[in-house]
Design a protein around this motif. Structure first.
Motif, mmCIF file in Angstrom:
data_model
loop_
_atom_site.group_PDB
_atom_site.id
_atom_site.type_symbol
_atom_site.label_atom_id
_atom_site.label_comp_id
_atom_site.label_asym_id
_atom_site.label_seq_id
_atom_site.Cartn_x
_atom_site.Cartn_y
_atom_site.Cartn_z
ATOM 1 N N LEU A 1 31.237 102.845 94.388
ATOM 2 C CA LEU A 1 29.931 103.035 93.763
ATOM 3 C C LEU A 1 29.132 104.012 94.609
ATOM 4 O O LEU A 1 29.000 103.835 95.810
ATOM 5 C CB LEU A 1 29.192 101.698 93.693
ATOM 6 C CG LEU A 1 29.967 100.540 93.082
ATOM 7 C CD1 LEU A 1 29.224 99.233 93.308
ATOM 8 C CD2 LEU A 1 30.184 100.780 91.603
ATOM 9 N N SER A 2 28.593 105.026 93.946
ATOM 10 C CA SER A 2 27.818 105.990 94.702
ATOM 11 C C SER A 2 26.529 106.308 93.962
ATOM 12 O O SER A 2 26.540 106.493 92.744
ATOM 13 C CB SER A 2 28.644 107.268 94.901
ATOM 14 O OG SER A 2 27.813 108.291 95.357
ATOM 15 N N SER A 3 25.423 106.356 94.674
ATOM 16 C CA SER A 3 24.173 106.720 94.004
ATOM 17 C C SER A 3 23.848 108.190 94.237
ATOM 18 O O SER A 3 22.705 108.587 94.285
ATOM 19 C CB SER A 3 23.034 105.807 94.458
ATOM 20 O OG SER A 3 22.976 105.746 95.852
ATOM 21 N N ARG A 4 24.854 109.000 94.410
ATOM 22 C CA ARG A 4 24.721 110.458 94.401
ATOM 23 C C ARG A 4 25.997 111.039 93.817
ATOM 24 O O ARG A 4 27.034 110.370 93.784
ATOM 25 C CB ARG A 4 24.486 110.988 95.811
ATOM 26 C CG ARG A 4 25.612 110.658 96.781
ATOM 27 C CD ARG A 4 25.453 111.428 98.088
ATOM 28 N NE ARG A 4 26.361 110.975 99.118
ATOM 29 C CZ ARG A 4 27.646 111.322 99.209
ATOM 30 N NH1 ARG A 4 28.202 112.114 98.279
ATOM 31 N NH2 ARG A 4 28.401 110.879 100.192
ATOM 32 N N SER A 5 25.941 112.288 93.360
ATOM 33 C CA SER A 5 27.149 112.927 92.850
ATOM 34 C C SER A 5 28.101 113.169 94.005
ATOM 35 O O SER A 5 27.666 113.302 95.154
ATOM 36 C CB SER A 5 26.799 114.265 92.204
ATOM 37 O OG SER A 5 26.011 114.050 91.076
ATOM 38 N N GLY B 1 19.103 115.873 82.678
ATOM 39 C CA GLY B 1 18.916 116.395 84.023
ATOM 40 C C GLY B 1 17.683 117.251 84.209
ATOM 41 O O GLY B 1 17.431 117.748 85.308
ATOM 42 N N SER B 2 16.884 117.455 83.159
ATOM 43 C CA SER B 2 15.714 118.317 83.322
ATOM 44 C C SER B 2 14.584 117.606 84.077
ATOM 45 O O SER B 2 13.765 118.233 84.731
ATOM 46 C CB SER B 2 15.224 118.822 81.959
ATOM 47 O OG SER B 2 14.968 117.734 81.107
ATOM 48 N N TYR B 3 14.533 116.270 83.996
ATOM 49 C CA TYR B 3 13.564 115.541 84.809
ATOM 50 C C TYR B 3 14.207 115.294 86.166
ATOM 51 O O TYR B 3 15.258 114.653 86.256
ATOM 52 C CB TYR B 3 13.200 114.212 84.135
ATOM 53 C CG TYR B 3 12.168 113.413 84.903
ATOM 54 C CD1 TYR B 3 10.831 113.788 84.894
ATOM 55 C CD2 TYR B 3 12.535 112.303 85.647
ATOM 56 C CE1 TYR B 3 9.888 113.073 85.600
ATOM 57 C CE2 TYR B 3 11.594 111.575 86.363
ATOM 58 C CZ TYR B 3 10.272 111.965 86.327
ATOM 59 O OH TYR B 3 9.334 111.256 87.041
ATOM 60 N N VAL B 4 13.579 115.825 87.218
ATOM 61 C CA VAL B 4 14.299 115.900 88.489
ATOM 62 C C VAL B 4 14.205 114.667 89.384
ATOM 63 O O VAL B 4 15.018 114.501 90.285
ATOM 64 C CB VAL B 4 13.855 117.132 89.319
ATOM 65 C CG1 VAL B 4 14.368 118.388 88.665
ATOM 66 C CG2 VAL B 4 12.354 117.150 89.485
ATOM 67 N N VAL B 5 13.202 113.789 89.144
ATOM 68 C CA VAL B 5 13.112 112.616 90.017
ATOM 69 C C VAL B 5 14.095 111.564 89.494
ATOM 70 O O VAL B 5 13.727 110.567 88.891
ATOM 71 C CB VAL B 5 11.683 112.052 90.077
ATOM 72 C CG1 VAL B 5 11.569 111.046 91.226
ATOM 73 C CG2 VAL B 5 10.693 113.162 90.276
ATOM 74 N N GLN B 6 15.338 111.816 89.698
ATOM 75 C CA GLN B 6 16.389 110.947 89.198
ATOM 76 C C GLN B 6 17.642 111.152 90.024
ATOM 77 O O GLN B 6 17.788 112.144 90.714
ATOM 78 C CB GLN B 6 16.701 111.282 87.750
ATOM 79 C CG GLN B 6 17.193 112.698 87.592
ATOM 80 C CD GLN B 6 18.250 112.800 86.523
ATOM 81 O OE1 GLN B 6 19.240 112.089 86.568
ATOM 82 N NE2 GLN B 6 18.027 113.678 85.578
ATOM 83 N N ARG B 7 18.513 110.215 89.955
ATOM 84 C CA ARG B 7 19.809 110.363 90.611
ATOM 85 C C ARG B 7 20.842 109.604 89.789
ATOM 86 O O ARG B 7 20.505 108.646 89.098
ATOM 87 C CB ARG B 7 19.760 109.837 92.035
ATOM 88 C CG ARG B 7 19.302 108.412 92.085
ATOM 89 C CD ARG B 7 19.217 107.947 93.499
ATOM 90 N NE ARG B 7 18.733 106.563 93.517
ATOM 91 C CZ ARG B 7 18.784 105.794 94.570
ATOM 92 N NH1 ARG B 7 19.275 106.236 95.696
ATOM 93 N NH2 ARG B 7 18.319 104.568 94.521
ATOM 94 N N PRO B 8 22.081 110.053 89.855
ATOM 95 C CA PRO B 8 23.097 109.377 89.062
ATOM 96 C C PRO B 8 23.638 108.152 89.794
ATOM 97 O O PRO B 8 23.666 108.125 91.017
ATOM 98 C CB PRO B 8 24.193 110.444 88.940
ATOM 99 C CG PRO B 8 24.047 111.267 90.180
ATOM 100 C CD PRO B 8 22.598 111.236 90.563
ATOM 101 N N PHE B 9 24.030 107.154 89.029
ATOM 102 C CA PHE B 9 24.825 106.053 89.556
ATOM 103 C C PHE B 9 26.266 106.335 89.140
ATOM 104 O O PHE B 9 26.564 106.382 87.953
ATOM 105 C CB PHE B 9 24.365 104.712 88.967
ATOM 106 C CG PHE B 9 23.095 104.189 89.590
ATOM 107 C CD1 PHE B 9 22.629 104.686 90.808
ATOM 108 C CD2 PHE B 9 22.358 103.188 88.961
ATOM 109 C CE1 PHE B 9 21.473 104.188 91.382
ATOM 110 C CE2 PHE B 9 21.198 102.691 89.528
ATOM 111 C CZ PHE B 9 20.749 103.201 90.742
#
Lengths: 295, 271
Positions: free
Chosen positions: B83-87, B224-232
């Motif tokens: 599990l990673s909370s970044r790409s 991805g246009s809203y930048v305050v986000q990160r992928p799980f």
């Protein structure tokens, strides 16, 4: 000997005796269990951080990633001490005078109303105090004192002062009512007015009980977590009246849910420090109550 | 409670490991082990619980070690799914790892509705939170001190916000609150407050700022246009088949059925 025979003669009596004994042992066992558990889980972090840096360190950054985490709890200790003192300064005069009024001066009907109001105040859950504080007191302080944010030590002090009122009033009223009527009659017979009698005879006679009430208030104030967590802002700053502060209790409560490793151990150590404080307060309370009995 | 459950789950995993490969081939049981990001605890925990409830006899384990450790664990075969909370970084991909985006963690920047400011860019948000800008005047608002509201240390939302804005350990919080609800209430009470909250729990009592002109919605987070986000991200090994149960969990987690559960846990489902 006679009593012993009685016991053996009635087995039911012995069984009931045993049940009560077990109930009593459960209580004692819980206290022992908590004490031992706190000491065992609280000591490792103190050992690792060092007692002096832990108790007197001014910086708390338990989850720092870019720098070395630091675990100094002086801000929490001072906040708890200041907060409790502040609550006593505000709460004791009000509670004391209210209890003199309830015990000695109030007409019967008003006394009944006031006493049930005090009981009700004692029964309000602390989260409700916190919520009202958050929605009314915090914005109120912000506007009244024209500060950027009202969540501060002052807000916590006000909430705590109100929360300790019931303990102070109840115990003080009991102490004042236990003053023998003869003392007061004698004072009145000597020509003192009613108010003079209450303040110069009844109150000094009940002083141990009133002191116990104050200590009880201190214990309640220093142990409160939920209500102060909602109004004090929770930043680990050194205490200032309008500063956002974190108490010993809230330091444990706010970080416990996601903590791990040394951070978690340090939270237990904070709990241990708090426990020591409460033990000291209890010792003081016992001292006053004992003196009250002897007097 | 969660921690205790994890320990129990870990113990169960250890037990199944000792039991050997027999369990893998068994028809009834089987287990999935996941390892990695602590921020994904809520999402993965909820998915694991419902997966176990739907598949009697299977065990699901989650080891909260952090994204980096989770990726390493997959690589070394110590768990089924990382599990990673970044790409994944390019060099991680070249080592033979695959990433599947499970969900997005969108974080809304919220202010009081009375605040005239409507838009900030990422850099300005970072400047506000690190105390470089302390007055709303500096970003086109009224002349008032900025009151920074955040979450407590260890919170996944705080970790997400700080890692996206690059403000880790530098935020000058005025208040550190222990729940998203408290943050929203506090911001709604103070006209000069700014806070952050996961997208799923936004309420009308506060105003969500647009970041670089993009409003935070499920769609803008997804594209991805809203930048305050990160992928799980779910990390798996390239070219190596998952065990039957692990594959079942993988399919379940990325299916549309799981979207509700993911949303309840505060993230935006990718599928």
């Amino acid at each position: 000997m006679k009593q012993n025979k009685k016991h053996t003669a009635k087995p039911i009596e012995a069984i009931v005796h045993g049940v009560f004994l077990v109930a009593g042992l459960i209580t004692v066992g819980c206290v022992l269990l908590i004490t031992v558990y706190l000491i065992i889980s609280g000591l490792p972090a103190i050992k690792e951080i060092g007692l002096i840096p832990f108790l007197f360190g001014k910086v708390w950054a338990s989850t720092a990633k870019t720098t070395e985490p630091s675990f100094g709890i002086l801000p929490f200790i001072l906040t708890s001490v200041y907060g409790t003192c502040g609550a006593i300064v505000l709460g004791v005069p009000v509670g004391f005078m209210a209890s003199v009024y309830i015990a000695k001066l109030a007409p019967k009907k008003l006394k009944a109303v006031m006493q049930s109001a005090v009981s009700l105040l004692a029964g309000i859950p602390s989260v409700v105090y916190g919520l009202v504080g958050m929605l009314v007191l915090v914005p109120g302080i912000r506007k009244l004192f024209n500060v950027p944010d009202g969540a501060s030590l002052l807000a916590a002090i006000v909430v705590l002062a109100i929360m300790i009122l019931p303990s102070i009033i109840k115990v003080s009223v009991t102490a004042l009512e236990a003053v023998p009527k003869e003392y007061e009659d004698a004072s009145l017979a000597l020509g003192a007015t009613e108010v003079e009698t209450h303040f110069k005879v009844s109150v000094p006679a009940a002083r141990s009980g009133i002191a116990a009430a104050v200590v009880l208030g201190v214990g309640r104030a220093i142990g409160e977590a939920m209500a102060v967590m909602m109004v004090s802002g929770n930043a680990a700053n050194m205490p200032g009246l309008f500063e956002s502060v974190r108490f010993l209790t809230t330091a444990v409560a706010s970080e416990m849910s996601y903590s791990g490793g040394l951070q978690r151990q340090a939270l237990f150590s904070i709990a241990l420090v708090l426990f020591v404080f409460i033990m000291l307060i209890n010792a003081a309370l016992n001292f006053f109550l004992k003196r009250d009995k002897e007097a | 409670m969660k921690k205790i459950m994890m320990i129990v789950l870990a113990a169960i995993t250890a037990a199944t490991m000792l039991a050997g490969c027999a369990a893998d081939n068994g028809s009834a049981g089987g287990s999935v082990s996941t390892d990695g990001s602590t921020s994904m605890e809520k999402v993965i925990g909820a998915l694991g619980e419902s997966f176990m409830a739907n598949n009697q006899g299977t065990t699901f384990t989650y080891n909260p070690t952090g994204s980096g450790s989770g990726i390493k664990a997959v690589l070394e075969g110590r768990c089924d799914i990382g599990l990673s909370s970044r790409s994944l970084k390019d060099d991680e991909k070249s080592e033979g790892l695959n990433e599947t985006v499970l969900a997005y963690d969108g974080i809304a920047i919220i202010v009081n509705p009375e605040n005239p400011v409507n838009d900030l860019d990422l850099e300005t948000i970072a400047k506000l939170y690190t105390g470089e800008i302390t007055n709303w005047k500096g970003v086109g608002g009224s002349d008032a001190e900025v009151v920074l509201i955040g979450r407590e240390a260890g919170s996944g939302t705080r970790d997400g916000f700080e890692s996206i804005t690059g403000t880790a350990d530098k935020c000058q919080y005025r208040q550190e609150l222990t729940s998203t609800g408290d943050v929203i209430t506090t911001v709604s009470q103070n006209p000069n407050a700014i806070g952050y909250a996961s997208l799923a729990s936004l309420k009308d009592s506060v105003k969500a700022l647009t970041v670089g002109g993009v409003a935070p919605t499920e769609d803008t987070v997804k594209d991805g246009s809203y930048v305050v986000q990160r992928p799980f991200v779910l990390v798996t090994k390239d070219g190596e088949a998952l065990s039957e149960t692990a594959q079942k969990f993988y399919d379940y987690a990325t299916s549309a059925d799981a979207a509700d559960i993911i949303a309840k846990a505060g993230a935006v489902a990718a599928n």
